[in-house]
Motif scaffolding. Sequence first.
Motif, short mmCIF file in Angstrom:
data_model
loop_
_atom_site.label_atom_id
_atom_site.label_comp_id
_atom_site.label_asym_id
_atom_site.label_seq_id
_atom_site.Cartn_x
_atom_site.Cartn_y
_atom_site.Cartn_z
N MET A 135 0.85 -1.12 0.06
CA MET A 135 -0.02 0.00 0.23
C MET A 135 0.80 1.24 -0.09
O MET A 135 0.53 2.10 -0.82
N LYS A 136 1.93 1.30 0.83
CA LYS A 136 2.96 2.33 0.70
C LYS A 136 3.34 2.55 -0.41
O LYS A 136 3.78 3.99 -0.84
N LYS A 137 3.76 1.65 -1.42
CA LYS A 137 4.43 1.75 -2.46
C LYS A 137 3.51 2.50 -3.54
O LYS A 137 3.62 3.23 -4.40
N ILE A 138 1.95 1.92 -3.50
CA ILE A 138 1.18 2.57 -4.58
C ILE A 138 0.90 4.00 -4.05
O ILE A 138 0.77 4.95 -4.93
N VAL A 139 1.03 4.38 -2.82
CA VAL A 139 1.05 5.83 -2.43
C VAL A 139 1.99 6.64 -2.53
O VAL A 139 1.82 7.71 -3.17
N PHE A 140 3.27 6.03 -2.46
CA PHE A 140 4.57 6.81 -2.79
C PHE A 140 4.49 6.87 -4.50
O PHE A 140 4.96 7.88 -4.78
N GLY A 141 4.05 5.97 -5.34
CA GLY A 141 3.96 6.11 -6.54
C GLY A 141 3.09 7.00 -7.08
O GLY A 141 3.50 7.92 -8.00
N ILE A 142 1.81 7.22 -6.41
CA ILE A 142 0.97 8.21 -6.88
C ILE A 142 1.45 9.49 -6.42
O ILE A 142 1.20 10.35 -7.03
N LEU A 143 2.05 9.69 -5.44
CA LEU A 143 2.47 10.83 -4.73
C LEU A 143 3.54 11.43 -5.78
O LEU A 143 3.68 12.70 -6.21
N CYS A 144 4.34 10.43 -6.20
CA CYS A 144 5.57 10.86 -7.05
C CYS A 144 5.06 11.21 -8.54
O CYS A 144 5.55 12.34 -9.17
N LEU A 145 4.06 10.71 -8.99
CA LEU A 145 3.48 10.91 -10.22
C LEU A 145 2.55 12.25 -10.11
O LEU A 145 2.98 13.14 -10.91
N PHE A 146 1.87 12.58 -8.99
CA PHE A 146 1.23 13.72 -8.77
C PHE A 146 2.53 14.83 -8.75
O PHE A 146 2.30 16.06 -9.11
N THR A 147 3.42 14.92 -8.04
CA THR A 147 4.48 15.57 -7.96
C THR A 147 5.07 16.01 -9.31
O THR A 147 5.20 17.10 -9.59
N ALA A 148 5.27 15.13 -10.06
CA ALA A 148 6.12 15.16 -11.49
C ALA A 148 4.88 15.85 -12.35
O ALA A 148 5.35 16.94 -12.77
N MET A 149 3.73 15.70 -12.12
CA MET A 149 2.50 16.26 -12.86
C MET A 149 2.39 17.78 -12.39
O MET A 149 2.33 18.82 -13.35
N SER A 150 2.55 18.04 -11.39
CA SER A 150 2.36 19.30 -10.77
C SER A 150 3.40 20.34 -11.03
O SER A 150 3.44 21.40 -11.59
N LEU A 151 4.71 19.73 -11.43
CA LEU A 151 6.09 20.33 -11.49
C LEU A 151 6.18 20.65 -13.00
O LEU A 151 6.25 21.78 -13.46
#
Length: 192
Positions: free
Chosen positions: A1-17
Amino acid sequence: MKKIVFGILCLFTAMSLSSCSYNSIVKKDENVKAAWGAVQSQYQRRADLIPNLVSTVKGAANFEKSTLTAVIEARAKATSIQVDPSKLTPESIQQFQAAQGQLGSALGKLLAVSEAYPDLKSNANFQSLQTQLEGTENRINVSRLDFNTAVQDYNSSIRTFPANITSKMFGFTEKGYFAAEAGANKAPQVQF
């Protein structure tokens, strides 16, 4: 679950940047198109002056018709090649530049031939048009430099992080530069 949340967080960060650079890329793309329009405008100015120059030369002196024919044909070819601002590939710019180079070469021959005819050189209309043509050539050079600066800014922008993510997502591609023509590094020989 932590990996999925971390992956979504990384994707969200990259998209926002990357989303913050979309507008700047669009502005730089439009700047390139505007600079290209300025280049075309200056080439059009030159093409508009040529018929007047040729008419003045015809009226003031009789000399090689092949020179006039070459100028007229080069002008026709140069004005027939159009480049779509949304497709400024290196190949399309090279094709446009080659046609303009032929026109410049023909004009150079015309001006060289004029040196042999003192009556033509002293003709006020010819001198005025020659000055206008020289000014136009300078304007073309400035416009080409401005275009290359805009392309450099745009190309650098779409290749740097995080804008490169946005540029790939939205299909922004590199633009082509104006480059020196083959043999431009050699000084022309002027003989009297």
